[in-house]
Design a protein around this motif. Structure first.
Motif, PDB file in Angstrom:
ATOM      1  N   ALA A   3       1.013  -1.243   0.009  1.00 17.53           N
ATOM      2  CA  ALA A   3      -0.032   0.126  -0.214  1.00 17.53           C
ATOM      3  C   ALA A   3       0.664   1.278  -0.086  1.00 17.53           C
ATOM      4  N   PRO A   4       0.509   2.432  -0.549  1.00 19.57           N
ATOM      5  CA  PRO A   4       1.255   3.486  -0.464  1.00 19.57           C
ATOM      6  C   PRO A   4       1.532   3.934   1.032  1.00 19.57           C
ATOM      7  N   ARG A   5       2.677   4.108   1.312  1.00 13.41           N
ATOM      8  CA  ARG A   5       3.036   4.258   2.859  1.00 13.41           C
ATOM      9  C   ARG A   5       2.239   5.438   3.252  1.00 13.41           C
ATOM     10  N   ARG A   6       1.600   4.874   4.591  1.00 12.40           N
ATOM     11  CA  ARG A   6       0.811   6.042   5.396  1.00 12.40           C
ATOM     12  C   ARG A   6       1.623   6.624   6.459  1.00 12.40           C
ATOM     13  N   ASP A   7       2.878   6.001   6.640  1.00  8.63           N
ATOM     14  CA  ASP A   7       3.694   6.799   7.432  1.00  8.63           C
ATOM     15  C   ASP A   7       5.189   7.184   6.841  1.00  8.63           C
ATOM     16  N   GLY A   8       5.792   8.124   7.439  1.00  7.93           N
ATOM     17  CA  GLY A   8       7.160   8.426   6.935  1.00  7.93           C
ATOM     18  C   GLY A   8       7.169   9.972   6.302  1.00  7.93           C
ATOM     19  N   ALA A   9       8.245  10.065   5.742  1.00  6.75           N
ATOM     20  CA  ALA A   9       8.451  11.489   5.310  1.00  6.75           C
ATOM     21  C   ALA A   9       7.980  12.061   4.125  1.00  6.75           C
ATOM     22  N   GLY A  10       7.810  13.215   4.141  1.00  4.90           N
ATOM     23  CA  GLY A  10       7.726  14.357   2.938  1.00  4.90           C
ATOM     24  C   GLY A  10       6.259  13.965   1.816  1.00  4.90           C
ATOM     25  N   TYR A  11       6.583  12.834   1.234  1.00  4.30           N
ATOM     26  CA  TYR A  11       5.497  12.399   0.067  1.00  4.30           C
ATOM     27  C   TYR A  11       5.799  13.472  -0.897  1.00  4.30           C
ATOM     28  N   MET A  12       6.909  13.852  -1.273  1.00  2.00           N
ATOM     29  CA  MET A  12       7.115  14.759  -2.433  1.00  2.00           C
ATOM     30  C   MET A  12       6.809  13.968  -3.790  1.00  2.00           C
ATOM     31  N   THR A  13       6.168  14.513  -4.512  1.00  3.56           N
ATOM     32  CA  THR A  13       5.892  13.885  -5.779  1.00  3.56           C
ATOM     33  C   THR A  13       7.064  13.560  -6.741  1.00  3.56           C
ATOM     34  N   SER A  14       6.850  12.605  -7.674  1.00  3.89           N
ATOM     35  CA  SER A  14       7.923  12.350  -8.469  1.00  3.89           C
ATOM     36  C   SER A  14       7.655  12.860  -9.990  1.00  3.89           C
ATOM     37  N   GLY A  15       6.651  13.640  -9.968  1.00  4.72           N
ATOM     38  CA  GLY A  15       6.534  14.218 -11.240  1.00  4.72           C
ATOM     39  C   GLY A  15       5.694  13.131 -12.195  1.00  4.72           C
ATOM     40  N   LEU A  16       5.323  12.224 -12.035  1.00  2.42           N
ATOM     41  CA  LEU A  16       4.691  11.194 -13.180  1.00  2.42           C
ATOM     42  C   LEU A  16       3.698  10.449 -12.162  1.00  2.42           C
ATOM     43  N   LEU A  17       2.680   9.760 -12.978  1.00  2.00           N
ATOM     44  CA  LEU A  17       1.748   8.873 -12.250  1.00  2.00           C
ATOM     45  C   LEU A  17       2.407   7.559 -12.136  1.00  2.00           C
ATOM     46  N   ALA A  18       2.545   6.952 -10.781  1.00  2.00           N
ATOM     47  CA  ALA A  18       3.163   5.796 -10.497  1.00  2.00           C
ATOM     48  C   ALA A  18       2.439   4.700  -9.907  1.00  2.00           C
ATOM     49  N   ALA A  19       2.427   3.495  -9.933  1.00  2.00           N
ATOM     50  CA  ALA A  19       1.705   2.663  -9.258  1.00  2.00           C
ATOM     51  C   ALA A  19       2.359   0.996  -9.450  1.00  2.00           C
ATOM     52  N   SER A  20       2.092   0.348  -8.423  1.00  2.00           N
ATOM     53  CA  SER A  20       2.483  -1.047  -8.688  1.00  2.00           C
ATOM     54  C   SER A  20       1.522  -1.943  -9.208  1.00  2.00           C
ATOM     55  N   VAL A  21       1.664  -2.823  -9.928  1.00  2.00           N
ATOM     56  CA  VAL A  21       0.727  -3.665 -10.400  1.00  2.00           C
ATOM     57  C   VAL A  21       1.313  -5.236 -10.134  1.00  2.00           C
ATOM     58  N   SER A  22       0.092  -6.325 -10.131  1.00  2.00           N
ATOM     59  CA  SER A  22       0.483  -7.546  -9.972  1.00  2.00           C
ATOM     60  C   SER A  22       1.137  -8.363 -11.176  1.00  2.00           C
ATOM     61  N   GLU A  23       1.682  -9.408 -10.750  1.00  2.00           N
ATOM     62  CA  GLU A  23       2.350 -10.098 -11.771  1.00  2.00           C
ATOM     63  C   GLU A  23       1.202 -10.366 -13.050  1.00  2.00           C
ATOM     64  N   ARG A  24       0.246 -10.775 -12.502  1.00  3.41           N
ATOM     65  CA  ARG A  24      -1.036 -11.220 -13.200  1.00  3.41           C
ATOM     66  C   ARG A  24      -1.513 -10.071 -14.296  1.00  3.41           C
ATOM     67  N   LEU A  25      -1.310  -8.936 -13.665  1.00  2.00           N
ATOM     68  CA  LEU A  25      -1.756  -7.889 -14.611  1.00  2.00           C
ATOM     69  C   LEU A  25      -0.701  -7.414 -15.657  1.00  2.00           C
ATOM     70  N   ALA A  26       0.647  -7.543 -15.173  1.00  5.46           N
ATOM     71  CA  ALA A  26       1.643  -7.485 -16.147  1.00  5.46           C
ATOM     72  C   ALA A  26       1.861  -8.447 -17.457  1.00  5.46           C
ATOM     73  N   GLU A  27       1.557  -9.733 -16.806  1.00  4.57           N
ATOM     74  CA  GLU A  27       1.412 -10.816 -17.926  1.00  4.57           C
ATOM     75  C   GLU A  27       0.294 -10.411 -18.899  1.00  4.57           C
ATOM     76  N   ARG A  28      -0.822  -9.684 -18.564  1.00  8.66           N
ATOM     77  CA  ARG A  28      -1.840  -9.557 -19.472  1.00  8.66           C
ATOM     78  C   ARG A  28      -1.352  -8.572 -20.487  1.00  8.66           C
ATOM     79  N   MET A  29      -0.743  -7.462 -19.760  1.00  6.71           N
ATOM     80  CA  MET A  29      -0.231  -6.318 -20.617  1.00  6.71           C
ATOM     81  C   MET A  29       1.006  -6.807 -21.737  1.00  6.71           C
ATOM     82  N   LEU A  30       1.676  -7.976 -21.191  1.00  3.24           N
ATOM     83  CA  LEU A  30       2.679  -8.227 -22.065  1.00  3.24           C
ATOM     84  C   LEU A  30       2.291  -9.539 -23.130  1.00  3.24           C
ATOM     85  N   ALA A  31       1.055  -9.880 -22.965  1.00  2.12           N
ATOM     86  CA  ALA A  31       0.048 -10.885 -23.657  1.00  2.12           C
ATOM     87  C   ALA A  31       0.394 -11.037 -25.188  1.00  2.12           C
TER      88      ALA A  31
END
Ligand SMILES: [Zn+2]
Length: 643
Positions: free
Chosen positions: A252-280
């Motif tokens: 989960a996105p961290r709920r505790d910790g420093a700053g949360y300064m953005t990286s300047g792009l959209l960023a997310a984790s996906v499951s292996e299952r979803l990644a396989e679909r993208m590669l299909a």
């Protein structure tokens, strides 16, 4: 396993401070604010007032003036502050508010006057504590929608927004010329979404071209996001590689910790299952692509046929947190000495934890219940002396909050000092002083005033008898830096790093209480010695990054010699100063400059800046753009080697 007792805190308090106090302290705990308390006025600021009439004298071991601080009292303060019920004193927890109330109570019992806002012991500040997932937060692939949860989770540093873009698989998402490896070589990711594996090639492989068992900076998600952005991508998707991390749940996105300064792009984790679909449609599987990269450490990047739509909504959560400040009034209102120690810690873990993914309370007995207890011990001793003879200086005792998330409490204190900052003649900081071993005490800041070396030697000869390991530098990874930045002499006491640093195993049973008592005694004697002297002569000290390295700062090669301002978050990196003689100073950079561009890398925050610096080599010439007095200025700097 720690030897922390299993009794509830109320019972511990009962044993510690007598039955008469229990009802009230429980009330104080219950009165701790809800997390969504509006930032302006904490509801519990009045708590110590409710304790009027309580036999607070029972908080103190009775002690004649000039006596040694009893070890028992230090032990009790450490055990209370480091009790797991106080939730690792994480910012935004009820536990840290209880700890603050306890400290105010202790200061009052010792006889300190309130030194915070509006006649209280508290000085409040508002800080960012984390992020929460809002709506919409989802990914759409080939008409299927996956909401945040099992297959899709935004990363805490993602920007908010919606993006539909073609997908590109970019291996590990690494551009590392130093390792002759570049997943982006010959790959067009402009305006696209890149899918990358976590970590780096050769994970768990001692013969790896990278570092093998330990990840390099290239494996950090932050680095991957900046690299993707610098290559023109609009979004980053990361997936755990099946070779080592098959089936691991998404974080989960961290709920505790420093700053949360953005990286300047959209960023997310996906499951292996979803990644396989993208590669299909590509004719490859994730496993096969990862195996191919691993076989000869050669990228296997490939543009994919599909596109995806990513939507991210994150809300930053804010909390009010408090410094706790008490004062012994002196004879001369133009003179102040500050003794400080941070009392916050890591809560249940988070970004700074060194225990991977632990959600146990990080009780921080050494870091820094030890320094906080010692600070109270110094106050106890000096208050007893002051009853017989008023000191020259106003003696200010500060328990700082928010140290672990960027020296925020001490930064706030020097920005809005409760006594005029120019009257502060010396700040003494204690952080991790509970593990004295082989009689070695580290004292930093000895070069920040001309009089310090001789004064310390004299005090150590009469009170202390430590084998002192001194460092001249006034900068270090703790609250004294905030004062030194303001050109004030500082001293920093420290007994050294250890294997329990920033782990739940930093427990009170492991402390050296006799040593802690001696350090308390020594610190009190230093304050008394300073009280009897003219104002120390400030010196800009030689810099020495030894302690920074001990505390976990990675040793990267290139060196610029800047001092970023911790309070600054986004819109560039504000410098509070430059190190004397360093490359930045030689090129003409100075304090109050804001770095916005570093050798072609856009710099929005400290992460961008660190990345840019890390990815360049000593001896390299770089162009740096700063904002200065409303305009932009360019400088050409030759990077040095990190001292
Ligand atoms: Zn720490």
């Amino acid at each position: 396993m720690s030897a922390v007792p299993s009794e509830r805190l109320s019972l511990l308090l009962l044993l510690a401070i007598g039955a008469a106090m229990v009802g009230s302290l429980t009330a104080a705990t219950a009165a701790a604010p809800a997390r969504e308390t509006p930032p302006t006025k904490p509801a519990h600021a009045v708590v110590p007032e409710r304790l009027t009439g309580i036999p607070v004298s029972q908080l103190l071991v009775s002690m004649p003036a000039g006596a040694r601080v009893p070890e028992a009292q230090l032990r009790r303060d450490v055990w209370l502050l480091a009790h797991p019920d106080w939730e690792g004193r994480g910012i935004g927890t009820a536990g840290i508010d209880s700890a603050a109330n306890y400290l105010a109570l202790r200061m009052r019992a010792i006889g300190l006057a309130p030194g915070g806002d509006d006649g209280t012991y508290f000085q409040s500040l508002e800080v960012t504590t984390g992020v929460e997932v809002g709506e919409p937060c989802a990914i759409e692939i080939a008409g299927n929608r996956f909401a945040a949860g099992e297959d899709f989770e935004p990363i805490g540093f993602s920007t908010n927004g919606r993006l539909k873009a073609p997908l590109v698989f970019a291996g590990y998402g690494i551009s590392a010329p130093g390792y002759q490896y570049d997943d982006y070589a010959g790959l067009d990711v402009r305006d696209k979404l890149v899918l990358v594996l976590t970590n780096e090639p050769g994970e768990m492989d001692s013969t790896s071209r990278f570092d093998g068992s330990v990840n390099t900076a290239h494996a950090e998600l932050r680095t991957k996001a900046i690299v993707a952005r610098e290559h023109g991508a609009l979004g980053l998707l990361v997936v755990n590689g099946p070779r080592h991390h098959a089936g691991e749940p998404l974080r989960a996105p961290r709920r505790d910790g420093a700053g949360y300064m953005t990286s300047g792009l959209l960023a997310a984790s996906v499951s292996e299952r979803l990644a396989e679909r993208m590669l299909a449609g590509s004719g490859h599987t994730l496993r096969e692509l990862q195996d191919s990269i691993e076989r000869d450490t050669r990228p296997a990047s490939v543009a994919l046929a599909d596109s995806a739509t990513v939507m991210v909504t994150l809300r930053r959560t804010r909390a009010t947190t408090r410094n706790v400040v008490g004062v012994i009034a002196g004879r001369d209102s133009a003179r102040t000495l500050v003794v400080g120690a941070h009392y916050d810690h890591l809560g249940f873990g988070g970004e700074s934890s060194l225990a991977a993914d632990s959600h146990a309370p990080h009780v921080g007995a050494d870091d820094n219940a030890s320094g906080t207890a010692a600070m109270l011990g110094v106050a106890t001793q000096l208050a007893a002396r002051a009853a017989a003879r008023t000191p020259q200086h106003h003696l200010v005792f500060c328990a700082f909050t928010g140290e672990e998330i960027g020296l925020l409490g001490s930064g706030h204190f020097v920005d809005q000092p409760t006594r005029p900052l120019p009257t502060v003649e010396t700040m003494i900081n204690m952080d991790m002083v509970g593990r004295l071993s082989r009689n070695r005490l580290a004292v930093s800041g000895t070069g920040t005033a001309a009089e310090f070396p001789a004064m310390l030697a004299a005090v150590n000869a009469s009170t202390g008898g430590f084998e002192i390991k001194s460092s001249e530098d006034g900068y270090g990874p703790s609250d004294h830096s905030s004062f030194y930045k303001r050109r004030l002499p500082v001293l920093f006491l420290f007994t050294g790093a250890h294997v329990d640093y920033h782990k739940p195993s930093d427990t009170p049973d492991k402390l050296e209480y006799a040593g802690l008592a001696r350090i308390t005694q020594f610190c009190a004697a230093v304050v008394e010695s300073l009280d009897a002297r003219p104002r120390p002569t400030f010196h800009q000290a030689r810099s020495d990054s030894t302690i920074g390295r001990i505390a976990g700062g990675a040793g990267y090669g290139a060196y610029l010699g800047t001092i970023p301002d911790y309070m600054q978050t986004e819109g560039g990196v504000l410098l509070s100063g430059v190190r004397s003689g360093g490359p930045a100073e030689q090129a003409g950079l100075r304090g109050a400059d804001t770095i916005i561009q570093f050798d072609g890398v856009h710099v929005d925050n400290i992460y961008d800046y660190t990345y840019a610096l890390r990815s360049r080599k000593p001896g390299q010439q770089v162009r740096i753009t700063v904002k200065r007095e409303g305009g932009n200025m360019d400088f050409v700097v030759t990077l040095g080697r990190r001292p």
